[in-house]
Design a protein around this motif. Structure first.
Motif, PDB file in Angstrom:
ATOM      1  N   SER A  25       0.788  -1.233   0.000  1.00  0.00           N
ATOM      2  CA  SER A  25       0.000   0.000   0.000  1.00  0.00           C
ATOM      3  C   SER A  25       0.823   1.288   0.000  1.00  0.00           C
ATOM      4  O   SER A  25       0.327   2.307  -0.496  1.00  0.00           O
ATOM      5  N   PRO A  26       2.071   1.333   0.516  1.00  0.00           N
ATOM      6  CA  PRO A  26       2.823   2.586   0.343  1.00  0.00           C
ATOM      7  C   PRO A  26       2.970   3.001  -1.116  1.00  0.00           C
ATOM      8  O   PRO A  26       3.026   4.205  -1.412  1.00  0.00           O
ATOM      9  N   TRP A  27       3.007   2.045  -2.020  1.00  0.00           N
ATOM     10  CA  TRP A  27       3.174   2.363  -3.436  1.00  0.00           C
ATOM     11  C   TRP A  27       1.846   2.749  -4.102  1.00  0.00           C
ATOM     12  O   TRP A  27       1.854   3.194  -5.234  1.00  0.00           O
ATOM     13  N   MET A  28       0.730   2.632  -3.359  1.00  0.00           N
ATOM     14  CA  MET A  28      -0.542   3.124  -3.890  1.00  0.00           C
ATOM     15  C   MET A  28      -0.491   4.634  -4.078  1.00  0.00           C
ATOM     16  O   MET A  28      -1.122   5.181  -4.985  1.00  0.00           O
ATOM     17  N   TYR A  29       0.260   5.328  -3.230  1.00  0.00           N
ATOM     18  CA  TYR A  29       0.448   6.769  -3.447  1.00  0.00           C
ATOM     19  C   TYR A  29       0.998   7.035  -4.844  1.00  0.00           C
ATOM     20  O   TYR A  29       0.525   7.930  -5.564  1.00  0.00           O
ATOM     21  N   THR A  30       2.003   6.289  -5.234  1.00  0.00           N
ATOM     22  CA  THR A  30       2.598   6.476  -6.559  1.00  0.00           C
ATOM     23  C   THR A  30       1.596   6.130  -7.644  1.00  0.00           C
ATOM     24  O   THR A  30       1.494   6.847  -8.661  1.00  0.00           O
ATOM     25  N   LEU A  31       0.849   5.055  -7.453  1.00  0.00           N
ATOM     26  CA  LEU A  31      -0.105   4.628  -8.473  1.00  0.00           C
ATOM     27  C   LEU A  31      -1.237   5.629  -8.656  1.00  0.00           C
ATOM     28  O   LEU A  31      -1.886   5.640  -9.711  1.00  0.00           O
ATOM     29  N   VAL A  32      -1.490   6.479  -7.648  1.00  0.00           N
ATOM     30  CA  VAL A  32      -2.539   7.498  -7.793  1.00  0.00           C
ATOM     31  C   VAL A  32      -1.954   8.892  -7.979  1.00  0.00           C
ATOM     32  O   VAL A  32      -2.680   9.885  -7.890  1.00  0.00           O
ATOM     33  N   GLY A  33      -0.638   8.980  -8.240  1.00  0.00           N
ATOM     34  CA  GLY A  33      -0.075  10.254  -8.681  1.00  0.00           C
ATOM     35  C   GLY A  33       0.663  11.071  -7.649  1.00  0.00           C
ATOM     36  O   GLY A  33       0.984  12.234  -7.900  1.00  0.00           O
ATOM     37  N   GLN A  34       0.966  10.507  -6.472  1.00  0.00           N
ATOM     38  CA  GLN A  34       1.728  11.238  -5.457  1.00  0.00           C
ATOM     39  C   GLN A  34       2.936  10.416  -5.000  1.00  0.00           C
ATOM     40  O   GLN A  34       3.024   9.965  -3.860  1.00  0.00           O
ATOM     41  N   PRO A  35       3.910  10.247  -5.885  1.00  0.00           N
ATOM     42  CA  PRO A  35       5.026   9.343  -5.567  1.00  0.00           C
ATOM     43  C   PRO A  35       5.891   9.803  -4.407  1.00  0.00           C
ATOM     44  O   PRO A  35       6.533   8.975  -3.744  1.00  0.00           O
ATOM     45  N   TRP A  36       5.949  11.104  -4.142  1.00  0.00           N
ATOM     46  CA  TRP A  36       6.809  11.557  -3.042  1.00  0.00           C
ATOM     47  C   TRP A  36       6.334  11.003  -1.696  1.00  0.00           C
ATOM     48  O   TRP A  36       7.138  10.760  -0.794  1.00  0.00           O
ATOM     49  N   LYS A  37       5.034  10.779  -1.574  1.00  0.00           N
ATOM     50  CA  LYS A  37       4.519  10.258  -0.306  1.00  0.00           C
ATOM     51  C   LYS A  37       4.908   8.783  -0.116  1.00  0.00           C
ATOM     52  O   LYS A  37       5.088   8.334   1.021  1.00  0.00           O
ATOM     53  N   THR A  38       5.033   8.051  -1.215  1.00  0.00           N
ATOM     54  CA  THR A  38       5.524   6.675  -1.100  1.00  0.00           C
ATOM     55  C   THR A  38       6.900   6.666  -0.436  1.00  0.00           C
ATOM     56  O   THR A  38       7.160   5.874   0.479  1.00  0.00           O
ATOM     57  N   SER A  39       7.774   7.542  -0.880  1.00  0.00           N
ATOM     58  CA  SER A  39       9.124   7.594  -0.315  1.00  0.00           C
ATOM     59  C   SER A  39       9.092   7.907   1.164  1.00  0.00           C
ATOM     60  O   SER A  39       9.848   7.326   1.963  1.00  0.00           O
ATOM     61  N   ALA A  40       8.221   8.815   1.576  1.00  0.00           N
ATOM     62  CA  ALA A  40       8.135   9.175   2.986  1.00  0.00           C
ATOM     63  C   ALA A  40       7.643   8.003   3.827  1.00  0.00           C
ATOM     64  O   ALA A  40       8.196   7.707   4.898  1.00  0.00           O
ATOM     65  N   VAL A  41       6.595   7.329   3.357  1.00  0.00           N
ATOM     66  CA  VAL A  41       6.023   6.220   4.124  1.00  0.00           C
ATOM     67  C   VAL A  41       7.022   5.069   4.226  1.00  0.00           C
ATOM     68  O   VAL A  41       7.180   4.452   5.293  1.00  0.00           O
ATOM     69  N   VAL A  42       7.721   4.769   3.141  1.00  0.00           N
ATOM     70  CA  VAL A  42       8.685   3.676   3.162  1.00  0.00           C
ATOM     71  C   VAL A  42       9.825   3.992   4.126  1.00  0.00           C
ATOM     72  O   VAL A  42      10.250   3.129   4.914  1.00  0.00           O
ATOM     73  N   ARG A  43      10.336   5.216   4.081  1.00  0.00           N
ATOM     74  CA  ARG A  43      11.400   5.588   5.015  1.00  0.00           C
ATOM     75  C   ARG A  43      10.933   5.448   6.460  1.00  0.00           C
ATOM     76  O   ARG A  43      11.676   5.001   7.333  1.00  0.00           O
ATOM     77  N   ALA A  44       9.709   5.838   6.716  1.00  0.00           N
ATOM     78  CA  ALA A  44       9.186   5.703   8.069  1.00  0.00           C
ATOM     79  C   ALA A  44       9.102   4.234   8.465  1.00  0.00           C
ATOM     80  O   ALA A  44       9.465   3.854   9.591  1.00  0.00           O
TER      81      ALA A  44
ATOM     82  N   GLY B 242      22.807   9.919  -4.742  1.00  0.00           N
ATOM     83  CA  GLY B 242      23.735  10.765  -4.015  1.00  0.00           C
ATOM     84  C   GLY B 242      23.055  11.490  -2.871  1.00  0.00           C
ATOM     85  O   GLY B 242      21.978  12.066  -3.042  1.00  0.00           O
ATOM     86  N   GLY B 243      23.703  11.462  -1.704  1.00  0.00           N
ATOM     87  CA  GLY B 243      23.148  12.132  -0.537  1.00  0.00           C
ATOM     88  C   GLY B 243      22.077  11.345   0.191  1.00  0.00           C
ATOM     89  O   GLY B 243      21.432  11.879   1.106  1.00  0.00           O
ATOM     90  N   ALA B 244      21.866  10.080  -0.189  1.00  0.00           N
ATOM     91  CA  ALA B 244      20.856   9.269   0.499  1.00  0.00           C
ATOM     92  C   ALA B 244      21.181   9.193   1.987  1.00  0.00           C
ATOM     93  O   ALA B 244      22.311   8.933   2.376  1.00  0.00           O
ATOM     94  N   ASP B 245      20.172   9.416   2.796  1.00  0.00           N
ATOM     95  CA  ASP B 245      20.348   9.472   4.242  1.00  0.00           C
ATOM     96  C   ASP B 245      19.135   8.812   4.891  1.00  0.00           C
ATOM     97  O   ASP B 245      18.049   9.386   4.945  1.00  0.00           O
ATOM     98  N   ALA B 246      19.327   7.593   5.367  1.00  0.00           N
ATOM     99  CA  ALA B 246      18.210   6.817   5.903  1.00  0.00           C
ATOM    100  C   ALA B 246      17.623   7.422   7.162  1.00  0.00           C
ATOM    101  O   ALA B 246      16.523   7.024   7.582  1.00  0.00           O
ATOM    102  N   SER B 247      18.299   8.377   7.786  1.00  0.00           N
ATOM    103  CA  SER B 247      17.815   8.940   9.045  1.00  0.00           C
ATOM    104  C   SER B 247      16.804  10.062   8.852  1.00  0.00           C
ATOM    105  O   SER B 247      16.293  10.609   9.825  1.00  0.00           O
ATOM    106  N   GLN B 248      16.507  10.428   7.612  1.00  0.00           N
ATOM    107  CA  GLN B 248      15.531  11.491   7.382  1.00  0.00           C
ATOM    108  C   GLN B 248      14.632  11.131   6.210  1.00  0.00           C
ATOM    109  O   GLN B 248      14.940  10.235   5.418  1.00  0.00           O
ATOM    110  N   LEU B 249      13.510  11.814   6.127  1.00  0.00           N
ATOM    111  CA  LEU B 249      12.611  11.621   4.999  1.00  0.00           C
ATOM    112  C   LEU B 249      13.212  12.302   3.774  1.00  0.00           C
ATOM    113  O   LEU B 249      13.633  13.456   3.819  1.00  0.00           O
ATOM    114  N   GLN B 250      13.260  11.565   2.683  1.00  0.00           N
ATOM    115  CA  GLN B 250      13.768  12.097   1.421  1.00  0.00           C
ATOM    116  C   GLN B 250      12.835  11.678   0.291  1.00  0.00           C
ATOM    117  O   GLN B 250      12.127  10.677   0.387  1.00  0.00           O
TER     118      GLN B 250
END
Length: 786
Positions: free
Chosen positions: A638-657, A724-732
């Motif tokens: 379900s985190p990737w449902m954000y991407t499937l409905v047009g808001q991919p940045w939220k997928t990245s936030a949910v997965v990082r969390a 580049g600059g990937a940082d698992a300690s923050q939302l990206q």
């Protein structure tokens, strides 16, 4: 070797506030694996030794039904069969051995109860690493136990702190806690060898099955005896019978150290003997070196750069857990026991068994198929062999029997994805006919397979009726969970339509694609909850909506859904995003519902706190929830449902969390690891790839966790993921992407792109306002059954 040192406290630090420390790449990838991860809080992993996809595992037995628990204070023995991360009670620990010293009273039956002769141990110096485990028993004068394994044998080395007589107890009548042993036997063959059988209960209430074993020691024992439920008999060479205490003690004069090698077989005693002869005639150190090197090659398939040492350890331990199963099923001579209980032979390929399909069809299957296509082909052939021998495809196949555990139709997306990955080349027609039979028919009453037990209603009316009293052949049956079974059937039918179209079966493809929309039959547009209207709702026989006796229907309730609620299962419709969005009231309403589902505003403020306090309420608390449940499979995608409905940045936030739930600690797996499924989810999501829609061969993208990852494919090509600059300690978030140097505004790549060798260069940002990548038309992959 990876030692567990002070990681419990570290695990409590929220990942969102940890300052990352650049870590030099370890010299050896094995140093980035900690096999204690998942040994607490129902992760149900085991810390002991196994070869990749091995038949035999050697690990300590404690007080938990999965074997070892990190908080255990005593070790009862070292068993020779374990499942990694499963949920039901019957999980092996067969042929339990324990070294000891001192005198004992053979006339007293309790002397031979492993819960009483168990030894205390210490975590100091305890080592859990791929292919090797070590622990110091503090009882019996102190004994070091080391374990390693080949594919079909387990090897233990016992080193005694004190000189003098010592014994090894070989216990066939007991296993893991809550693992019933209904019969066993043991026989002294000569002064170095014992062999026997264990009849134990299969997983999730399945039927008893027999494991044959043979154990040999590198030193002769000078005396021996066997025990039965009435006590022990010195000098006895044999004990056999039904349930109850049974085993043998083997005494050594001042041994210093003793090495024991144990082989198992599901075929017969000769199988165990041949397995031991082929794989057991080496010293402990040589076996360990060979198995460790095998693991080194397996894990070096993926090279990650960047991140903290803990990040790397969680990643590589997840990869390790993914590569433990399914288990090798055939002996060294190719023989295996089939689902017709007859002996068959795999010639030129490996027969695999233990398929947790309801779990692993979601991502573990695809990860193996991507990394190890030759092995995936053998896995596919193994499942088709089950169909040949038993007449039907399995759901949860344990040893050589169908347990009928869990619901839905997981084998269909599982095999369709193997077809998509090329693992069914030359077997497409055979596989398709088996899948079509499974999709449209029901096994006869005298078949041990239950198949799609809700098919009569589903084929006629488009839904599986909710009937909690529907008869079942095992632990579960689809009408007991009619609503979720309907959604699972529809997803499976859609995936099969993709295969049908690929094989030129257009009429079948159209019919199956239409069934892929059957989730709509259960969509009740009158149900409201938390300000949202329209939810899937169970129907009873005849087509009426289900209403509980004690009040109105709520999508937060458990009725009609298996290990989940309507809130979680509403997203198991990824095959038809336009249809789902329409029913939810449009894109804005759909994304608002996703925001509520993930507690998105709270997540942005404090990811680690949100996932622990609002998502996770307990490893088995599946019901009365309206939020994402990362402990369990139904909404893993379900985190990737954000991407499937047009808001991919939220997928990245949910997965990082969600990643903050996976830590370098015994409680570092969220829920049961389920034969590597949760671990595979972590691996894929860390890479920034996820197979969200079965059968499509599409990988939906999100922000990778590591600055650079290289996946080395079997065909000699590489998948290179740069961030580049990937940082698992923050939302990206992903701000831009180049695929093989070309700018791409698509949030997905195809399997074909990846297997040809590709470089994906992500540009990340911590500012969500800048993350407009892939939000335009064509950014999301098309729905296969819209």
């Amino acid at each position: 070797m990876k030692k567990l040192v002070a990681v419990l406290a570290a695990a409590l630090v929220p990942a969102a506030v940890v300052t990352p420390v650049a870590a030099a790449a370890p010299v050896d990838v094995l140093d980035s694996v900690n096999t204690f991860i998942g040994t607490q809080d129902e992760g149900n992993t085991f810390p002991g030794a196994s070869a990749p996809f091995g038949m035999t595992q050697v690990s300590p037995i404690g007080s938990h039904y999965a074997g070892y628990q990190y908080t255990d204070t005593a070790i009862r023995g070292f068993g020779h069969f374990f499942l990694s991360g499963a949920g039901c009670w019957e999980q092996g620990g067969l042929v339990s051995t324990l070294p000891r010293t001192g005198t004992f009273d053979p006339a007293n039956p309790s002397t031979f109860d492993q819960t009483k002769y168990a030894s205390p141990y210490t975590h100091d110096g305890e080592v859990g690493s791929p292919g090797y485990y070590k622990v110091h028993l503090t009882g019996y004068g102190g004994i070091d136990v080391e374990t390693t394994a080949t594919t079909r044998t387990g090897v233990e080395r016992y080193t005694f702190d004190q000189s003098g007589p010592a014994q090894v107890f070989v216990n066939t009548g007991q296993a893991n806690d809550k693992e019933p042993v209904s019969g066993s036997s043991i026989r002294i063959v000569d002064n170095r060898t014992v062999e026997g059988t264990v009849e134990s209960q299969a997983f999730c209430g399945g039927k008893p099955y027999t494991t044959y074993f043979r154990t040999t020691f590198d030193k002769p024992f000078t005396s021996y005896g066997t025990w039965s439920p009435t006590g022990g008999t010195p000098g006895s060479k044999e004990s056999a019978g039904g349930a109850g205490l049974r085993g043998a003690w083997l005494s050594f004069d001042n041994p210093g150290s003793v090495t024991a090698s144990t082989a198992i077989s599901y075929v017969d005693a000769d199988g165990a003997r041949r397995n031991l002869a082929a794989e057991g005639n080496r010293s402990f150190d040589k076996v360990k070196a060979a198995t460790v090197n095998t693991w080194r090659k397996e894990l070096s398939t993926i090279d990650v750069s960047g991140g903290t040492n803990d990040n790397r350890t969680v990643f590589y331990t997840s990869l390790y857990h993914t590569l433990l199963q399914p288990l090798t099923g055939n002996d060294v001579d190719g023989r295996y026991r089939g689902f017709d209980n007859q002996i068959h032979r795999a010639v030129g390929w490996t027969y695999y068994q233990y398929f947790s399909l309801w779990d692993t069809y979601r991502s573990q299957n695809q990860l193996i198929a991507l990394l190890r296509p030759d092995r995936a082909r053998d896995i596919a052939q193994s499942i088709l062999a089950i169909h040949d021998q038993g007449g039907w495809l399995p759901r949860w196949a344990y040893a050589n029997q169908e347990t009928n555990t869990m619901t839905g139709d997981p084998v269909t997306p599982y095999l369709v994805d193997l077809w998509r990955f090329g693992a069914l080349r030359g077997l497409e027609g055979k596989a398709y006919q088996a899948l079509l039979q499974n999709s449209t028919q029901i096994p006869p009453a005298d078949s041990p397979f239950q198949g799609r037990s809700g098919n009569e209603s589903y084929q006629a009316n488009g839904f599986v009726q909710y009937d909690p009293n529907f008869p079942k052949k095992g632990q579960d049956t689809d009408p007991n969970h009619g609503a979720s079974a309907t959604l699972e059937y529809a997803l499976a039918d859609c995936s099969l339509s993709i295969m049908a179209r690929g094989l030129g079966k257009t009429q079948d493809a159209n019919a199956l694609a239409a069934k892929g929309q059957n989730y709509r039959v259960l969509w009740d547009s009158t149900v409201s909850d938390r300000g949202f209207t329209g939810f899937p709702r169970p129907k009873v026989e005849g087509g009426a909506w289900f209403t509980p006796a004690d009040g109105p229907y709520t999508p937060e309730g458990q009725d009609g859904f298996h290990e989940g609620t309507a809130w979680q299962y509403q997203w198991l419709t990824q095959q038809d995003i336009p249809g789902l969005v329409q029913r939810m009231g449009g894109q804005q309403a759909t994304t608002a519902r996703l925001d509520d589902f993930f507690a998105y505003s709270d997540l942005l403020a404090d990811p680690a706190k949100t996932v622990r306090e609002e998502w996770v309420t307990g490893p088995y608390n599946y019901y009365n929830q309206f939020r994402y449940n990362p402990n369990n499979e139904p909404d893993l995608h379900s985190p990737w449902m954000y991407t499937l409905v047009g808001q991919p940045w939220k997928t990245s936030a949910v997965v990082r969390a969600a990643h903050t739930l996976f830590t370098n600690a015994p409680n570092g797996v969220t829920g049961n690891d389920d034969l590597g499924e949760m671990s595979a989810w972590y691996v894929f999501s860390s890479l920034g790839l996820y197979p969200a829609v079965p059968g499509t061969g599409q990988f939906v993208l999100s922000a990778p966790q590591f600055a650079k990852t290289v996946v080395h494919l079997e065909n000699g090509r590489d998948i290179v993921l740069k961030a580049g600059g990937a940082d698992a300690s923050q939302l990206q978030y992903v701000q831009g992407l180049r695929v093989n140097g070309v700018q791409s505004d698509r949030a997905y790549v195809s399997l074909e792109q990846l297997t040809r060798g590709s470089t994906l260069d992500f540009r990340l940002t911590a500012d969500a306002a800048k993350a407009t990548w892939a939000t335009g038309p064509g950014g999301a992959p098309p729905s296969p059954c819209a």
